[in-house]
Design a protein around this motif. Sequence first.
Motif: not given
Length: 251
Positions: A117-125, A155-156
Amino acid sequence: MAEFKEDKFFNKPGDSDDSVNKLKKKISKPKQQNLISTSQKIKEMFKKQQFKDIVNWAEKDTTITLHEYDEMKVNSQMLKLGQYALIKNAKNPSEDYVGKIQRIITIKENKSTKLICLCEVNWFYRKSEIIKFKPQAKPWISNNEVFSTNCTDYILASTILSPCRIVTLEEYETSSQVDKGVFFTRLEWLPTKKKFDGLSKLQNHCTCKQPQNPDQIYIQCDKCQKWYHITCVGLKKGEYEQKEYICGCCR
């Protein structure tokens, strides 16, 4: 025009059952080897946490089933596409990562019971990630401030802790109570250039000419209406609560 000729790999009239069995083995063996190599490749990528590579492989390999979802349950809370989330930071448990959910997928080999199970994320610093490159920004960056980026990664799903909220600075300041998991954003961070986008547009305050930090205590001059850090003008907390304050420029 190409010609097709019969050879030993095709069953001919009168061939024995043994010949047929040999034929089946020769045909099935390459497929079996392909399945093994796919499984080994995924295990290798998983071990190295190359989750994006796993997704790219799964989208091309017909022996793998990939499903997409609009939402998922995280610790009894529903998290939907486009929402923000707190993500486990194994290196620093006291400061979770923050990201926007772009994609929710599961990957499974057709002959396996294991599900990835994976998720694509757009990162915030966050602050700690910025001041490594811009230490001079430490005084004006809030502990609850995050910076948008163009960085995405897979990410997992199990590393997601809970949904969170990201608001504007104005919304953050007018909130009567700031709950845990509420952040504000006002700038974009450019990781490849290691600089802010739009910093010059922020209004500077005080004699130190720094952007506003809602974590710090300010006092407003009753004459010019400008704001100053109490530490910058040599005041203590509560010193001017009941009386007028005139800044050094207006005296």
